[in-house]
Write a protein that holds these residues in place. Sequence first.
Motif, PDB file in Angstrom:
ATOM      1  N   PRO A 215       0.822  -1.206   0.000  1.00 60.43           N
ATOM      2  CA  PRO A 215       0.000   0.000   0.000  1.00 60.43           C
ATOM      3  C   PRO A 215       0.859   1.260   0.000  1.00 60.43           C
ATOM      4  O   PRO A 215       2.005   1.247   0.467  1.00 60.43           O
ATOM      5  CB  PRO A 215      -0.786  -0.123   1.306  1.00 60.43           C
ATOM      6  N   GLY A 216       0.277   2.359  -0.493  1.00 60.63           N
ATOM      7  CA  GLY A 216       0.995   3.615  -0.564  1.00 60.63           C
ATOM      8  C   GLY A 216       1.265   4.228   0.794  1.00 60.63           C
ATOM      9  O   GLY A 216       2.196   4.995   0.971  1.00 60.63           O
TER      10      GLY A 216
ATOM     11  N   LEU B 214      -2.563   1.644   6.360  1.00 58.53           N
ATOM     12  CA  LEU B 214      -4.015   1.595   6.171  1.00 58.53           C
ATOM     13  C   LEU B 214      -4.707   1.221   7.477  1.00 58.53           C
ATOM     14  O   LEU B 214      -4.122   0.609   8.362  1.00 58.53           O
ATOM     15  CB  LEU B 214      -4.365   0.554   5.108  1.00 58.53           C
ATOM     16  N   HIS B 215      -5.990   1.555   7.553  1.00 58.18           N
ATOM     17  CA  HIS B 215      -6.840   1.159   8.677  1.00 58.18           C
ATOM     18  C   HIS B 215      -7.284  -0.283   8.424  1.00 58.18           C
ATOM     19  O   HIS B 215      -7.830  -0.599   7.372  1.00 58.18           O
ATOM     20  CB  HIS B 215      -8.041   2.099   8.721  1.00 58.18           C
ATOM     21  N   SER B 216      -7.033  -1.145   9.425  1.00 58.16           N
ATOM     22  CA  SER B 216      -7.320  -2.565   9.196  1.00 58.16           C
ATOM     23  C   SER B 216      -8.829  -2.833   9.097  1.00 58.16           C
ATOM     24  O   SER B 216      -9.245  -3.834   8.525  1.00 58.16           O
ATOM     25  CB  SER B 216      -6.702  -3.420  10.305  1.00 58.16           C
ATOM     26  N   GLY B 217      -9.638  -1.939   9.655  1.00 56.46           N
ATOM     27  CA  GLY B 217     -11.084  -2.121   9.525  1.00 56.46           C
ATOM     28  C   GLY B 217     -11.549  -1.814   8.114  1.00 56.46           C
ATOM     29  O   GLY B 217     -12.358  -2.525   7.532  1.00 56.46           O
ATOM     30  N   VAL B 218     -10.991  -0.768   7.551  1.00 60.14           N
ATOM     31  CA  VAL B 218     -11.449  -0.301   6.245  1.00 60.14           C
ATOM     32  C   VAL B 218     -10.902  -1.178   5.115  1.00 60.14           C
ATOM     33  O   VAL B 218     -11.582  -1.450   4.142  1.00 60.14           O
ATOM     34  CB  VAL B 218     -11.032   1.170   6.043  1.00 60.14           C
ATOM     35  N   TYR B 219      -9.655  -1.646   5.247  1.00 57.79           N
ATOM     36  CA  TYR B 219      -9.023  -2.357   4.134  1.00 57.79           C
ATOM     37  C   TYR B 219      -8.698  -3.819   4.398  1.00 57.79           C
ATOM     38  O   TYR B 219      -8.336  -4.546   3.483  1.00 57.79           O
ATOM     39  CB  TYR B 219      -7.765  -1.613   3.695  1.00 57.79           C
ATOM     40  N   GLY B 220      -8.814  -4.240   5.667  1.00 56.69           N
ATOM     41  CA  GLY B 220      -8.476  -5.628   5.983  1.00 56.69           C
ATOM     42  C   GLY B 220      -9.354  -6.610   5.226  1.00 56.69           C
ATOM     43  O   GLY B 220     -10.576  -6.522   5.310  1.00 56.69           O
TER      44      GLY B 220
ATOM     45  N   THR C  87      -4.876  -0.417  15.230  1.00 58.42           N
ATOM     46  CA  THR C  87      -5.468  -1.244  14.173  1.00 58.42           C
ATOM     47  C   THR C  87      -4.923  -0.826  12.813  1.00 58.42           C
ATOM     48  O   THR C  87      -5.653  -0.351  11.955  1.00 58.42           O
ATOM     49  CB  THR C  87      -6.997  -1.102  14.188  1.00 58.42           C
ATOM     50  N   VAL C  88      -3.633  -1.056  12.642  1.00 59.13           N
ATOM     51  CA  VAL C  88      -2.966  -0.582  11.438  1.00 59.13           C
ATOM     52  C   VAL C  88      -2.567  -1.752  10.539  1.00 59.13           C
ATOM     53  O   VAL C  88      -2.241  -2.836  11.019  1.00 59.13           O
ATOM     54  CB  VAL C  88      -1.706   0.244  11.830  1.00 59.13           C
ATOM     55  N   ILE C  89      -2.642  -1.524   9.234  1.00 53.46           N
ATOM     56  CA  ILE C  89      -1.991  -2.404   8.265  1.00 53.46           C
ATOM     57  C   ILE C  89      -0.739  -1.661   7.821  1.00 53.46           C
ATOM     58  O   ILE C  89      -0.824  -0.715   7.033  1.00 53.46           O
ATOM     59  CB  ILE C  89      -2.893  -2.682   7.045  1.00 53.46           C
ATOM     60  N   PRO C  90       0.439  -2.037   8.347  1.00 51.28           N
ATOM     61  CA  PRO C  90       1.640  -1.285   7.978  1.00 51.28           C
ATOM     62  C   PRO C  90       1.924  -1.442   6.477  1.00 51.28           C
ATOM     63  O   PRO C  90       1.807  -2.529   5.928  1.00 51.28           O
ATOM     64  CB  PRO C  90       2.741  -1.931   8.820  1.00 51.28           C
TER      65      PRO C  90
END
Lengths: 475, 475
Positions: free
Chosen positions: B222-223, B226-232, B329-332
């Motif tokens: 990802p650029g 990201l929020h793991s709720g929105v994009y997980g 709740t991060v997607i690094p």
Amino acid sequence: MAHLDPFFKQVDSLQDSFIDRLREAVAIPSISSEDDRREDVIKMGHWLAAQIRALGGTVEIRELGQQPGHEHLVLPPVLLGRYGDDPKKKNVLIYGHYDVQPARKTDGWNTEPFELHVDEKGRMFGRGSTDDKGPVLGWLNAIEAHQKAGIELPVNLIMCFEGMEENGSEGLDDTIRAEAKKFFKDADVVCISDNYWLGTEKPCLTYGVRGCNYYSLEVSGPGADLHSGVYGGMTHEPMTDLIHLMNSFVDSRGKILIKGIDDLVAPLSKEEDALYPPIAFTMNDLHEGLGSETSIYDNKEDSLKHKMRYPSLSLHGIEGAFATPGAKTVIPAKVTGKFSIRTVPNMEIDDVTALVEKHVNEEFAKLKSKNKMKFKVMHVGKWWVEDPNHPNYTGAAKAVERVFGVKPDMTREGGSIPVTLTFQSELKKSVLLLPMGSSTDGAHSINEKLDKRNYIEGTKLLGAYLHYVAEELKQ
Amino acid sequence: MAHLDPFFKQVDSLQDSFIDRLREAVAIPSISSEDDRREDVIKMGHWLAAQIRALGGTVEIRELGQQPGHEHLVLPPVLLGRYGDDPKKKNVLIYGHYDVQPARKTDGWNTEPFELHVDEKGRMFGRGSTDDKGPVLGWLNAIEAHQKAGIELPVNLIMCFEGMEENGSEGLDDTIRAEAKKFFKDADVVCISDNYWLGTEKPCLTYGVRGCNYYSLEVSGPGADLHSGVYGGMTHEPMTDLIHLMNSFVDSRGKILIKGIDDLVAPLSKEEDALYPPIAFTMNDLHEGLGSETSIYDNKEDSLKHKMRYPSLSLHGIEGAFATPGAKTVIPAKVTGKFSIRTVPNMEIDDVTALVEKHVNEEFAKLKSKNKMKFKVMHVGKWWVEDPNHPNYTGAAKAVERVFGVKPDMTREGGSIPVTLTFQSELKKSVLLLPMGSSTDGAHSINEKLDKRNYIEGTKLLGAYLHYVAEELKQ
């Protein structure tokens, strides 16, 4: 519903004063997470109460006392408001928040964050414009336009506006619980305008959000960090064990590998399946959101289902290991992995935790390691979902069609919005998320904005919703 | 070697003045990694040069100029010294360093770190006492005791003392390379006293150290985070891929899973195998060092072999992921795993890297991920090993037997000591590590100490070594 036309016309002709109302609100830097802005949050609460009263509503300013754990701070009040008191009418409970995220020009804003700046494209930049001052004022605008159009509101409004949403909604759940059978007792439906369209063109109604079970996994062994040259090869290393465990949860395509999780997920009905194809969302939208083309699925429907109605598992990071730039030859003595599962119907919090714990214990036993492992639940929040055929939704859908000329997308959010669940469980009434802003508003980011179109047509939508929902509830 | 007895007697009777000499040295806070102590490091170099000259030695203070990358700092000099110039004698090159690790009382020291404190058990606490001021002064003490005993040194000494060892030995390799055929050209053997006994009772000779290949593995997608709720669920997550890769390197018992690595390891000869059982080391010692009972092997021999003569692989940590307390709740978006392999004969640096890179590429391809992966070599250092039957070693072993009454342990270090390799490769002479301190000295830790016994008997050992090595080299 021809009588809505004069209301719409009033909204159009009042739009400049509506924008001025938003400008006044944005100018109060009601940042709930910064100590020295707390007075501004309280000031904002009183400003909002005065606005409601000026329109003929009543407001009880409910003080919540000192902030637990931060006793030098007074919590901003919850505003419990009413507009209309006709026992023959249905009662719509509306919720919103008057606090905002932090913002400083130096964060990268192009304009002063607390001065509303409207550009030539009609984008209204300012902190809180879309989250959530614009939508809250949308309700007041709708009341004012009704008054000026000489149209009676078809329902009574019960209002709940809080000032701590961006800081954990401290005190809100207690207030809702306490007032469920008092101030909120007559509520027939609940409507919350505090989320966003999926894209920029088409409105949506949001009928669900995923829950979140957040876990930690601590593996420890040596008494202190060791030198990998001196001890590497002689000892079980906590990092090796933790990485093995974290590797066992999910595959590269997002499939959760913990036995039994999939069995908890509600099957996809034909009816629900049909909701996804019409949704205005493209793979390009997704790639833009990701900032990359790393999407797992090659089509919109699968992508949306995996955001909205399937669980996901993310590995967030490791505490206690070497995490800074450079090359340190350390064997970390104690490392804690963090991961979470986004939950969906019918995954019960405790069932999921039981499966995860069993999995973790089995996988750790397989390693035959002499290290110690501790599994912990860090926090949990349940998913929320509503029947999208409830009058609250069919009414809102008709209002969207009337104002925007299209059927709304029926969506669920991937991330949690806890207040929906509290209202649902305490009031046992249908809760609707009816967003005003669009996906590009940058709610928690720099250069937050609300498009003029979304604000003005959104005001019409909120007003129209009250009429259509009143109609639907009668049937 | 009866003529050693008067030397030993002199050492015993001079011990108080030897301790005073160490006290003077410890009092100069020659911390090479702290800018505002740099003058103290230089002062320490000049103090040491004056000590050598006072004993009749000559010293060239070799200035190294400004510190690369830190041009506001002048590098402390390398001291190139000589004691004795008899062309009929063999020449022993001795190396040591006069700088120390940082220390502050507030770090947890029981006494002032730069005031030598001798307790009732004869433990001499002070920064640099064991690393490496005590051993360096041991050589000077040995010279002085020879003089007072009226005994001639059996060899000429060539000295190389640096002041940047605790800060990357900046400038040292260049100096060794430049002087290999000049100042150092007559050296017959090299002796370094800058490591430790394996335990507390029995001296050792160290004939090898492992090398270290340190790698990083970056996975990005990802650029931005990201929020793991929105994009997980919708995107390939870099952490998931990285954890898969890191999981493929080593098992819980330390076995390296990268194909081909084991084939590079020199087979264990009967002769080498016989070196391990006599070593004074117990599983208790290991558990004490680990601070836990998480040893992989249940016997001393296997444990030591896996520290000294087999490779190991450690996972150090992940940069870019969520590494602090709490629950984010991060997607690094970009994560970099760090790992290293301790190498042993006959693992060539580039062969190992080729195998690791091949493995990483194959494993990543298996994931079929849309993320990007970058493999990088962060730093490498070769292993070093000597023939333990060389006169340099047999001489040292006889000296140990004479002074301590036991045969020394023949050990290798798990961690790297780069200077051994430089001397070996540039001078092509046998390099010996002849430690003075014990395993409990806490070289880089708080409350660093050197036991009086180790200092005084160690001084005898260094002196005796010169006699025995001279004898052995004659044969």
